[in-house]
Design a protein around this motif. Structure first.
Motif, PDB file in Angstrom:
ATOM      1  N   ASP A   4      13.311  66.989 -37.039  1.00  0.00           N
ATOM      2  CA  ASP A   4      14.561  67.670 -37.394  1.00  0.00           C
ATOM      3  C   ASP A   4      14.458  69.177 -37.246  1.00  0.00           C
ATOM      4  OD1 ASP A   4      15.721  65.236 -37.921  1.00  0.00           O
ATOM      5  OD2 ASP A   4      15.554  65.396 -40.101  1.00  0.00           O
ATOM      6  N   ALA A   5      13.238  69.719 -37.297  1.00  0.00           N
ATOM      7  CA  ALA A   5      13.041  71.162 -37.170  1.00  0.00           C
ATOM      8  C   ALA A   5      13.117  71.637 -35.721  1.00  0.00           C
ATOM      9  CB  ALA A   5      11.697  71.562 -37.775  1.00  0.00           C
ATOM     10  N   LEU A   6      13.082  70.697 -34.764  1.00  0.00           N
ATOM     11  CA  LEU A   6      13.112  71.068 -33.347  1.00  0.00           C
ATOM     12  C   LEU A   6      14.517  71.462 -32.913  1.00  0.00           C
ATOM     13  CD1 LEU A   6      10.982  68.206 -31.731  1.00  0.00           C
ATOM     14  CD2 LEU A   6      10.241  70.534 -32.263  1.00  0.00           C
ATOM     15  N   PRO A   7      14.619  72.434 -32.021  1.00  0.00           N
ATOM     16  CA  PRO A   7      15.934  72.745 -31.433  1.00  0.00           C
ATOM     17  C   PRO A   7      16.420  71.555 -30.592  1.00  0.00           C
ATOM     18  CG  PRO A   7      14.275  74.390 -30.812  1.00  0.00           C
ATOM     19  CD  PRO A   7      13.567  73.294 -31.537  1.00  0.00           C
ATOM     20  N   ASN A   8      17.720  71.383 -30.497  1.00  0.00           N
ATOM     21  CA  ASN A   8      18.293  70.271 -29.730  1.00  0.00           C
ATOM     22  C   ASN A   8      17.789  70.235 -28.302  1.00  0.00           C
ATOM     23  OD1 ASN A   8      19.750  69.358 -31.909  1.00  0.00           O
ATOM     24  ND2 ASN A   8      21.632  70.420 -31.325  1.00  0.00           N
ATOM     25  N   GLU A   9      17.607  71.404 -27.689  1.00  0.00           N
ATOM     26  CA  GLU A   9      17.135  71.461 -26.300  1.00  0.00           C
ATOM     27  C   GLU A   9      15.742  70.837 -26.171  1.00  0.00           C
ATOM     28  OE1 GLU A   9      17.969  74.467 -28.014  1.00  0.00           O
ATOM     29  OE2 GLU A   9      20.061  74.159 -27.431  1.00  0.00           O
ATOM     30  N   GLU A  10      14.884  71.074 -27.163  1.00  0.00           N
ATOM     31  CA  GLU A  10      13.534  70.508 -27.119  1.00  0.00           C
ATOM     32  C   GLU A  10      13.560  68.999 -27.326  1.00  0.00           C
ATOM     33  OE1 GLU A  10       9.083  71.158 -29.007  1.00  0.00           O
ATOM     34  OE2 GLU A  10      10.636  72.653 -29.411  1.00  0.00           O
ATOM     35  N   VAL A  11      14.416  68.532 -28.214  1.00  0.00           N
ATOM     36  CA  VAL A  11      14.564  67.091 -28.429  1.00  0.00           C
ATOM     37  C   VAL A  11      15.065  66.434 -27.143  1.00  0.00           C
ATOM     38  CG1 VAL A  11      15.815  65.290 -29.701  1.00  0.00           C
ATOM     39  CG2 VAL A  11      14.937  67.307 -30.918  1.00  0.00           C
ATOM     40  N   ASP A  12      16.063  67.032 -26.504  1.00  0.00           N
ATOM     41  CA  ASP A  12      16.587  66.492 -25.244  1.00  0.00           C
ATOM     42  C   ASP A  12      15.497  66.442 -24.179  1.00  0.00           C
ATOM     43  OD1 ASP A  12      19.056  66.251 -26.448  1.00  0.00           O
ATOM     44  OD2 ASP A  12      19.891  68.071 -25.521  1.00  0.00           O
ATOM     45  N   ALA A  13      14.677  67.483 -24.094  1.00  0.00           N
ATOM     46  CA  ALA A  13      13.588  67.514 -23.112  1.00  0.00           C
ATOM     47  C   ALA A  13      12.568  66.413 -23.414  1.00  0.00           C
ATOM     48  CB  ALA A  13      12.915  68.887 -23.106  1.00  0.00           C
ATOM     49  N   LEU A  14      12.253  66.196 -24.685  1.00  0.00           N
ATOM     50  CA  LEU A  14      11.333  65.125 -25.064  1.00  0.00           C
ATOM     51  C   LEU A  14      11.888  63.761 -24.670  1.00  0.00           C
ATOM     52  CD1 LEU A  14      10.128  66.232 -28.610  1.00  0.00           C
ATOM     53  CD2 LEU A  14       8.697  65.827 -26.607  1.00  0.00           C
ATOM     54  N   MET A  15      13.170  63.547 -24.916  1.00  0.00           N
ATOM     55  CA  MET A  15      13.782  62.263 -24.577  1.00  0.00           C
ATOM     56  C   MET A  15      13.777  62.036 -23.060  1.00  0.00           C
ATOM     57  SD  MET A  15      14.297  60.869 -27.462  1.00  0.00           S
ATOM     58  CE  MET A  15      12.929  61.793 -28.138  1.00  0.00           C
ATOM     59  N   ARG A  16      13.984  63.088 -22.294  1.00  0.00           N
ATOM     60  CA  ARG A  16      13.897  62.965 -20.823  1.00  0.00           C
ATOM     61  C   ARG A  16      12.472  62.619 -20.402  1.00  0.00           C
ATOM     62  NH1 ARG A  16      17.320  67.361 -21.149  1.00  0.00           N
ATOM     63  NH2 ARG A  16      15.637  68.829 -20.695  1.00  0.00           N
ATOM     64  N   GLU A  17      11.499  63.229 -21.061  1.00  0.00           N
ATOM     65  CA  GLU A  17      10.090  62.943 -20.741  1.00  0.00           C
ATOM     66  C   GLU A  17       9.747  61.485 -21.053  1.00  0.00           C
ATOM     67  OE1 GLU A  17       5.602  64.566 -21.798  1.00  0.00           O
ATOM     68  OE2 GLU A  17       7.336  65.677 -22.554  1.00  0.00           O
ATOM     69  N   CYS A  18      10.391  60.925 -22.044  1.00  0.00           N
ATOM     70  CA  CYS A  18      10.138  59.525 -22.423  1.00  0.00           C
ATOM     71  C   CYS A  18      10.569  58.542 -21.334  1.00  0.00           C
ATOM     72  CB  CYS A  18      10.874  59.190 -23.719  1.00  0.00           C
ATOM     73  SG  CYS A  18      10.203  59.986 -25.189  1.00  0.00           S
ATOM     74  N   GLN A  19      11.563  58.889 -20.535  1.00  0.00           N
ATOM     75  CA  GLN A  19      12.163  57.948 -19.589  1.00  0.00           C
ATOM     76  C   GLN A  19      11.161  57.347 -18.598  1.00  0.00           C
ATOM     77  OE1 GLN A  19      15.195  56.637 -20.159  1.00  0.00           O
ATOM     78  NE2 GLN A  19      14.954  57.963 -21.942  1.00  0.00           N
ATOM     79  N   SER A  20      10.291  58.157 -18.012  1.00  0.00           N
ATOM     80  CA  SER A  20       9.334  57.612 -17.035  1.00  0.00           C
ATOM     81  C   SER A  20       8.345  56.675 -17.719  1.00  0.00           C
ATOM     82  CB  SER A  20       8.606  58.736 -16.302  1.00  0.00           C
ATOM     83  OG  SER A  20       7.803  59.479 -17.207  1.00  0.00           O
ATOM     84  N   HIS A  21       7.971  57.004 -18.951  1.00  0.00           N
ATOM     85  CA  HIS A  21       7.055  56.129 -19.694  1.00  0.00           C
ATOM     86  C   HIS A  21       7.742  54.812 -20.056  1.00  0.00           C
ATOM     87  CE1 HIS A  21       4.083  59.282 -19.868  1.00  0.00           C
ATOM     88  NE2 HIS A  21       4.995  60.105 -20.354  1.00  0.00           N
ATOM     89  N   LEU A  22       9.024  54.882 -20.409  1.00  0.00           N
ATOM     90  CA  LEU A  22       9.761  53.654 -20.710  1.00  0.00           C
ATOM     91  C   LEU A  22       9.878  52.764 -19.480  1.00  0.00           C
ATOM     92  CD1 LEU A  22      12.566  54.953 -23.093  1.00  0.00           C
ATOM     93  CD2 LEU A  22      10.727  53.347 -23.661  1.00  0.00           C
ATOM     94  N   LYS A  23      10.057  53.373 -18.323  1.00  0.00           N
ATOM     95  CA  LYS A  23      10.144  52.590 -17.082  1.00  0.00           C
ATOM     96  C   LYS A  23       8.837  51.825 -16.854  1.00  0.00           C
ATOM     97  CE  LYS A  23      11.359  52.979 -12.249  1.00  0.00           C
ATOM     98  NZ  LYS A  23      11.791  53.846 -11.161  1.00  0.00           N
ATOM     99  N   THR A  24       7.720  52.485 -17.031  1.00  0.00           N
ATOM    100  CA  THR A  24       6.414  51.834 -16.884  1.00  0.00           C
ATOM    101  C   THR A  24       6.231  50.751 -17.939  1.00  0.00           C
ATOM    102  OG1 THR A  24       5.475  53.864 -15.993  1.00  0.00           O
ATOM    103  CG2 THR A  24       3.922  52.235 -16.846  1.00  0.00           C
ATOM    104  N   PHE A  25       6.574  51.085 -19.189  1.00  0.00           N
ATOM    105  CA  PHE A  25       6.452  50.165 -20.312  1.00  0.00           C
ATOM    106  C   PHE A  25       7.274  48.895 -20.067  1.00  0.00           C
ATOM    107  CE2 PHE A  25       8.307  49.135 -24.625  1.00  0.00           C
ATOM    108  CZ  PHE A  25       7.159  48.587 -25.174  1.00  0.00           C
ATOM    109  N   HIS A  26       8.552  49.048 -19.713  1.00  0.00           N
ATOM    110  CA  HIS A  26       9.407  47.889 -19.461  1.00  0.00           C
ATOM    111  C   HIS A  26       8.978  47.153 -18.190  1.00  0.00           C
ATOM    112  CE1 HIS A  26      12.562  50.082 -22.028  1.00  0.00           C
ATOM    113  NE2 HIS A  26      11.984  49.154 -22.754  1.00  0.00           N
ATOM    114  N   GLY A  27       8.372  47.877 -17.248  1.00  0.00           N
ATOM    115  CA  GLY A  27       7.925  47.283 -15.999  1.00  0.00           C
ATOM    116  C   GLY A  27       6.806  46.270 -16.161  1.00  0.00           C
TER     117      GLY A  27
END
Length: 130
Positions: free
Chosen positions: A15-38
């Motif tokens: 909750d202490a993170l700026p929204n921009e940093e949270v959004d960047a983290l969520m974007r970074e998660c996407q490639s890992h989720l693709k591998t995970f679901h793959g």
């Protein structure tokens, strides 16, 4: 076998993170989720919203209460079910999840618990005792 995995986070740090940093983290998660679901071994993967309720029986009645942020172990942020032959395979699959792949997760209290499931019932009605 099936394994239920719960991903935790430190809600106060997140909750202490700026929204921009949270959004960047969520974007970074996407490639890992693709591998995970793959892997083809993920049965269910659910991201959890804030504001859970805890039910308990007290004085002969069922009571619902808010779950405090960072209650004991942290705040659950995700739940997923994997199909694996052993705990070791479940660990290998779960280790592909962004919770433990994204570097910032370390400072944000991200971690996963893995539980072997001994009974599983689906909407199709079958009961699978493992």
């Amino acid at each position: 076998m099936k394994f239920i995995c719960i991903g935790y986070l430190d809600a106060l740090r997140m909750d202490a993170l700026p929204n921009e940093e949270v959004d960047a983290l969520m974007r970074e998660c996407q490639s890992h989720l693709k591998t995970f679901h793959g892997t083809g071994r993920v049965v269910i993967d659910a991201g959890l919203d804030r504001g859970p309720k805890r039910l308990r029986r007290s004085g002969g009645k069922v009571e619902a209460a808010n779950v405090p942020a960072n209650d004991s172990h942290g705040t659950p942020g995700s739940v997923f079910l994997v199909e694996a032959q052993s705990m070791e395979e479940a660990i290998r699959i779960a280790s592909l999840h962004p919770t433990v792949q994204v570097g910032a997760g370390e400072r944000l209290g991200w971690e996963i618990d893995i539980y072997p499931v001994h009974t599983f019932k689906s909407n199709e009605g079958f009961n699978d005792v493992i």
